[in-house]
Design an enzyme around this catalytic site. Structure first.
Site, short mmCIF file in Angstrom:
data_model
loop_
_atom_site.label_atom_id
_atom_site.label_comp_id
_atom_site.label_asym_id
_atom_site.label_seq_id
_atom_site.Cartn_x
_atom_site.Cartn_y
_atom_site.Cartn_z
N PRO A 1 27.20 -10.38 79.97
CA PRO A 1 28.18 -10.59 81.04
C PRO A 1 29.59 -10.97 80.57
O PRO A 1 29.75 -11.77 79.66
CB PRO A 1 27.57 -11.73 81.86
CG PRO A 1 26.60 -12.38 80.96
CD PRO A 1 26.07 -11.30 80.07
N ASN A 2 30.54 -10.35 81.22
CA ASN A 2 31.98 -10.59 81.05
C ASN A 2 32.57 -10.00 79.77
O ASN A 2 33.79 -10.01 79.59
CB ASN A 2 32.32 -12.09 81.15
CG ASN A 2 32.00 -12.64 82.52
OD1 ASN A 2 32.40 -12.06 83.53
ND2 ASN A 2 31.24 -13.71 82.58
N ARG B 1 41.73 -10.74 78.90
CA ARG B 1 41.92 -12.16 79.23
C ARG B 1 41.46 -13.03 78.08
O ARG B 1 40.69 -12.60 77.24
CB ARG B 1 41.13 -12.56 80.48
CG ARG B 1 41.32 -11.58 81.58
CD ARG B 1 41.09 -12.08 82.94
NE ARG B 1 41.05 -10.86 83.77
CZ ARG B 1 40.13 -10.58 84.66
NH1 ARG B 1 39.17 -11.43 84.89
NH2 ARG B 1 40.17 -9.47 85.34
N TYR C 1 38.97 -14.79 72.34
CA TYR C 1 38.21 -13.57 72.04
C TYR C 1 39.03 -12.44 71.40
O TYR C 1 38.48 -11.39 71.09
CB TYR C 1 37.54 -13.06 73.32
CG TYR C 1 36.56 -14.05 73.90
CD1 TYR C 1 35.39 -14.37 73.21
CD2 TYR C 1 36.80 -14.68 75.12
CE1 TYR C 1 34.50 -15.30 73.71
CE2 TYR C 1 35.90 -15.61 75.64
CZ TYR C 1 34.76 -15.91 74.93
OH TYR C 1 33.87 -16.83 75.43
N ASN D 1 24.70 -9.32 71.86
CA ASN D 1 25.56 -10.43 72.23
C ASN D 1 25.28 -10.64 73.71
O ASN D 1 25.84 -9.95 74.56
CB ASN D 1 27.04 -10.11 71.99
CG ASN D 1 27.93 -11.31 72.35
OD1 ASN D 1 27.46 -12.29 72.94
ND2 ASN D 1 29.20 -11.22 72.00
N ALA E 1 26.89 -15.41 77.97
CA ALA E 1 26.42 -16.68 78.55
C ALA E 1 24.90 -16.73 78.69
O ALA E 1 24.31 -17.82 78.66
CB ALA E 1 27.08 -16.89 79.91
N GLU F 1 21.38 -11.26 66.41
CA GLU F 1 22.19 -11.94 67.43
C GLU F 1 23.63 -12.05 66.92
O GLU F 1 23.85 -12.49 65.78
CB GLU F 1 21.62 -13.34 67.68
CG GLU F 1 22.45 -14.16 68.66
CD GLU F 1 21.88 -15.58 68.86
OE1 GLU F 1 20.84 -15.91 68.25
OE2 GLU F 1 22.50 -16.33 69.62
N HIS G 1 27.76 -13.20 68.02
CA HIS G 1 28.77 -13.77 68.92
C HIS G 1 30.13 -13.62 68.28
O HIS G 1 30.28 -13.83 67.07
CB HIS G 1 28.50 -15.26 69.20
CG HIS G 1 27.18 -15.47 69.85
ND1 HIS G 1 26.97 -15.22 71.18
CD2 HIS G 1 25.99 -15.86 69.33
CE1 HIS G 1 25.70 -15.45 71.45
NE2 HIS G 1 25.08 -15.82 70.36
N ARG H 1 32.38 -24.86 69.77
CA ARG H 1 32.84 -24.87 71.16
C ARG H 1 32.07 -25.93 71.97
O ARG H 1 31.51 -26.85 71.38
CB ARG H 1 32.71 -23.45 71.74
CG ARG H 1 33.55 -22.43 70.95
CD ARG H 1 33.49 -21.05 71.56
NE ARG H 1 34.06 -21.06 72.91
CZ ARG H 1 33.97 -20.03 73.76
NH1 ARG H 1 33.34 -18.93 73.39
NH2 ARG H 1 34.51 -20.09 74.95
O1 CA2 Z 1 31.46 -15.63 71.43
C1 CA2 Z 1 30.75 -14.84 72.06
O2 CA2 Z 1 30.61 -13.66 71.74
C2 CA2 Z 1 30.05 -15.33 73.33
O3 CA2 Z 1 28.77 -14.70 73.39
C3 CA2 Z 1 30.92 -14.89 74.47
C4 CA2 Z 1 30.44 -15.39 75.84
C5 CA2 Z 1 30.17 -16.88 75.81
O4 CA2 Z 1 29.59 -17.29 77.04
C6 CA2 Z 1 29.26 -17.27 74.68
O5 CA2 Z 1 29.10 -18.67 74.68
C7 CA2 Z 1 29.83 -16.84 73.35
C8 CA2 Z 1 31.49 -15.11 76.93
C9 CA2 Z 1 31.94 -13.70 77.03
C10 CA2 Z 1 33.06 -13.64 78.00
O6 CA2 Z 1 34.05 -12.79 77.48
C11 CA2 Z 1 35.27 -12.83 78.06
C12 CA2 Z 1 36.21 -11.99 77.50
C13 CA2 Z 1 37.47 -11.98 78.01
C14 CA2 Z 1 37.81 -12.77 79.08
C15 CA2 Z 1 36.86 -13.60 79.64
C16 CA2 Z 1 35.58 -13.63 79.13
#
Ligand code: CA2
Length: 140
Positions: A9-10, A17, A22, A73, A76, A97, A99, A106
């Site tokens: 997700p996301n 963003r 990221y 990946n 969340a 896995e 990330h 974090r």
């Molecule tokens: O660091 C990672 O790859 C995560 O899997 C990314 C997840 C986060 O919940 C994990 O704790 C770590 C979040 C992905 C959301 O990605 C976004 C990208 C751009 C703008 C907003 C969110």
């Protein structure tokens, strides 16, 4: 070697963003880099992204017999999903896995992963290079 790359997700928002966390790379950029590396190393790469937990579980169930390994990946869902843990374990496939960010540097709620105990390798904090390292490890 057939590898399924699953993003949760996301991650479809990457590059649009929160670039301070990221980066500026989009999901399409990541997928293109993985496909190119796969071609170079003789691996067949398929990429999927979903915001829905049930859709990720379906992808994992269907991967059995069709792929040799999954690079995931789960975003969340990494920290919450017993369903994804169970599906990955039941697949019997090699699991890596990944990330983008260093989840241990974090918030505390990101420190635990339901996926790490059943993963062959865990890579975090290396950005796109993490996906590439996972492909290299699987094809080594
Ligand atoms: O660091 C990672 O790859 C995560 O899997 C990314 C997840 C986060 O919940 C994990 O704790 C770590 C979040 C992905 C959301 O990605 C976004 C990208 C751009 C703008 C907003 C969110």
């Amino acid at each position: 070697m057939k590898i399924l790359i699953l993003n949760g997700p996301n991650l479809n928002l990457l590059g649009t963003r929160e670039p301070e966390i990221y980066g500026h790379t989009t999901l399409a950029d990541i997928e293109a880099r993985c496909m190119a590396l796969g071609a170079e190393l003789g691996a067949e790469i398929t990429c999927r992204q979903s915001n829905a937990e049930h859709a990720l579980v379906e992808e994992i169930q269907q991967a059995r017999g069709a792929f040799d390994a999954i690079i995931i990946n789960a975003a969340a869902y990494t920290h919450t999903s017993v369903a994804i843990h169970d599906a990955l374990k039941a697949s019997g496939l090699r699991i890596m896995e990944v990330h983008l960010s260093n989840i241990h540097a974090r918030e505390a709620f990101r420190h635990h992963s339901h996926i790490s105990p059943i993963a062959e390798g865990v890579i975090c904090g290396l950005g796109v290079m993490g996906y590439e390292a996972a492909i290299r490890a699987l094809t080594a």
